[in-house]
Design a protein around this motif. Sequence first.
Motif, PDB file in Angstrom:
ATOM      1  N   SER A  46     -33.660  66.379  82.925  1.00 34.15           N
ATOM      2  CA  SER A  46     -34.224  67.441  83.390  1.00 34.15           C
ATOM      3  C   SER A  46     -35.723  67.346  83.454  1.00 34.15           C
ATOM      4  N   ILE A  47     -36.188  68.276  84.042  1.00 35.43           N
ATOM      5  CA  ILE A  47     -37.734  68.424  84.166  1.00 35.43           C
ATOM      6  C   ILE A  47     -38.290  69.061  82.680  1.00 35.43           C
ATOM      7  N   GLU A  48     -37.226  69.865  82.147  1.00 36.72           N
ATOM      8  CA  GLU A  48     -37.939  70.243  80.739  1.00 36.72           C
ATOM      9  C   GLU A  48     -37.734  69.099  79.739  1.00 36.72           C
ATOM     10  N   ALA A  49     -36.683  68.239  79.831  1.00 33.10           N
ATOM     11  CA  ALA A  49     -36.404  67.143  78.811  1.00 33.10           C
ATOM     12  C   ALA A  49     -37.554  66.011  79.341  1.00 33.10           C
ATOM     13  N   GLU A  50     -37.905  65.933  80.468  1.00 31.01           N
ATOM     14  CA  GLU A  50     -38.915  64.935  80.851  1.00 31.01           C
ATOM     15  C   GLU A  50     -40.294  65.527  80.195  1.00 31.01           C
ATOM     16  N   THR A  51     -40.681  66.811  80.447  1.00 30.58           N
ATOM     17  CA  THR A  51     -41.943  67.306  79.891  1.00 30.58           C
ATOM     18  C   THR A  51     -41.868  67.109  78.320  1.00 30.58           C
ATOM     19  N   GLU A  52     -40.695  67.604  77.853  1.00 30.43           N
ATOM     20  CA  GLU A  52     -40.843  67.603  76.057  1.00 30.43           C
ATOM     21  C   GLU A  52     -40.942  66.005  75.679  1.00 30.43           C
ATOM     22  N   GLN A  53     -40.800  64.886  76.413  1.00 30.67           N
ATOM     23  CA  GLN A  53     -40.967  63.515  76.097  1.00 30.67           C
ATOM     24  C   GLN A  53     -42.255  63.318  76.239  1.00 30.67           C
ATOM     25  N   VAL A  54     -42.802  63.603  77.400  1.00 28.55           N
ATOM     26  CA  VAL A  54     -44.479  63.653  77.625  1.00 28.55           C
ATOM     27  C   VAL A  54     -45.272  64.132  76.256  1.00 28.55           C
ATOM     28  N   MET A  55     -44.903  65.313  76.060  1.00 28.13           N
ATOM     29  CA  MET A  55     -45.698  65.971  75.091  1.00 28.13           C
ATOM     30  C   MET A  55     -45.526  65.154  73.754  1.00 28.13           C
ATOM     31  N   GLN A  56     -44.375  64.850  73.578  1.00 27.06           N
ATOM     32  CA  GLN A  56     -44.064  64.029  72.234  1.00 27.06           C
ATOM     33  C   GLN A  56     -44.718  62.736  72.274  1.00 27.06           C
ATOM     34  N   ASN A  57     -45.070  62.180  73.212  1.00 29.11           N
ATOM     35  CA  ASN A  57     -45.728  60.815  73.485  1.00 29.11           C
ATOM     36  C   ASN A  57     -47.368  61.219  73.266  1.00 29.11           C
ATOM     37  N   LEU A  58     -47.675  62.445  73.818  1.00 28.83           N
ATOM     38  CA  LEU A  58     -49.021  62.712  73.614  1.00 28.83           C
ATOM     39  C   LEU A  58     -49.271  63.070  72.317  1.00 28.83           C
ATOM     40  N   SER A  59     -48.422  63.733  71.547  1.00 27.16           N
ATOM     41  CA  SER A  59     -48.301  64.083  70.202  1.00 27.16           C
ATOM     42  C   SER A  59     -48.692  62.927  69.202  1.00 27.16           C
ATOM     43  N   ALA A  60     -47.901  61.713  69.611  1.00 26.38           N
ATOM     44  CA  ALA A  60     -47.805  60.513  68.711  1.00 26.38           C
ATOM     45  C   ALA A  60     -49.230  59.737  68.846  1.00 26.38           C
ATOM     46  N   VAL A  61     -49.944  60.072  70.078  1.00 24.90           N
ATOM     47  CA  VAL A  61     -51.100  59.266  70.329  1.00 24.90           C
ATOM     48  C   VAL A  61     -52.113  60.050  69.424  1.00 24.90           C
ATOM     49  N   LEU A  62     -52.083  61.395  69.811  1.00 27.94           N
ATOM     50  CA  LEU A  62     -53.039  62.316  68.757  1.00 27.94           C
ATOM     51  C   LEU A  62     -53.006  62.016  67.370  1.00 27.94           C
ATOM     52  N   ARG A  63     -51.556  62.140  66.960  1.00 24.71           N
ATOM     53  CA  ARG A  63     -51.652  61.918  65.484  1.00 24.71           C
ATOM     54  C   ARG A  63     -52.130  60.614  65.008  1.00 24.71           C
ATOM     55  N   GLU A  64     -51.909  59.390  65.886  1.00 27.73           N
ATOM     56  CA  GLU A  64     -52.602  57.950  65.551  1.00 27.73           C
ATOM     57  C   GLU A  64     -54.109  58.256  65.308  1.00 27.73           C
ATOM     58  N   ALA A  65     -54.511  59.031  66.002  1.00 30.86           N
ATOM     59  CA  ALA A  65     -56.284  59.261  65.912  1.00 30.86           C
ATOM     60  C   ALA A  65     -56.598  60.286  64.907  1.00 30.86           C
ATOM     61  N   GLY A  66     -55.474  60.862  64.333  1.00 32.94           N
ATOM     62  CA  GLY A  66     -55.698  61.928  63.321  1.00 32.94           C
ATOM     63  C   GLY A  66     -56.148  63.245  64.138  1.00 32.94           C
ATOM     64  N   LEU A  67     -55.445  63.570  65.025  1.00 28.97           N
ATOM     65  CA  LEU A  67     -55.634  64.801  65.610  1.00 28.97           C
ATOM     66  C   LEU A  67     -54.403  65.509  66.011  1.00 28.97           C
ATOM     67  N   GLY A  68     -54.513  66.486  66.583  1.00 32.52           N
ATOM     68  CA  GLY A  68     -53.129  67.413  67.052  1.00 32.52           C
ATOM     69  C   GLY A  68     -53.593  68.181  68.163  1.00 32.52           C
ATOM     70  N   PHE A  69     -52.813  68.988  68.817  1.00 29.96           N
ATOM     71  CA  PHE A  69     -52.784  69.921  69.900  1.00 29.96           C
ATOM     72  C   PHE A  69     -53.976  70.858  69.734  1.00 29.96           C
TER      73      PHE A  69
END
Length: 126
Positions: A46-69
């Motif tokens: 679904s577009i919701e599941a797709e968007t959720e995964q995109v946001m989780q991927n962004l979150s993982a990269v931000l966390r690796e850099a010590g940041l958040g949304f």
Amino acid sequence: MKKIIQTDKAPAPIGPYNQAVWAGNTLYVSGQIALDPATGKLIDESIEAETEQVMQNLSAVLREAGLGFGDVVKASIFVKDMHQFARINAVYGNFFDADTAPARETVEVANLPKFVNVEISVIAVK
């Protein structure tokens, strides 16, 4: 001076780029699509599941850099069909405080990598 950010908790790049790059106090995060980093499979039920995964991927990269949304100052959303924008926006909005949400643009495009429906990139500041 730039520093490369890489995490196995987000999909590996599929070309000559990195997941994110620090330049001074600014983090530029490459566009993320709905690839599950654990399986490499596209989440597209679904577009919701797709968007959720995109946001989780962004979150993982931000966390690796010590940041958040909360540190995100700019987001770019690329969509294959603007008619899905409200559904994408509903999921996207769960990751930001409305009072401090970043600047953003949303652009409809003809195609995206792996023919996904949504890709999002962000810029964050420490």
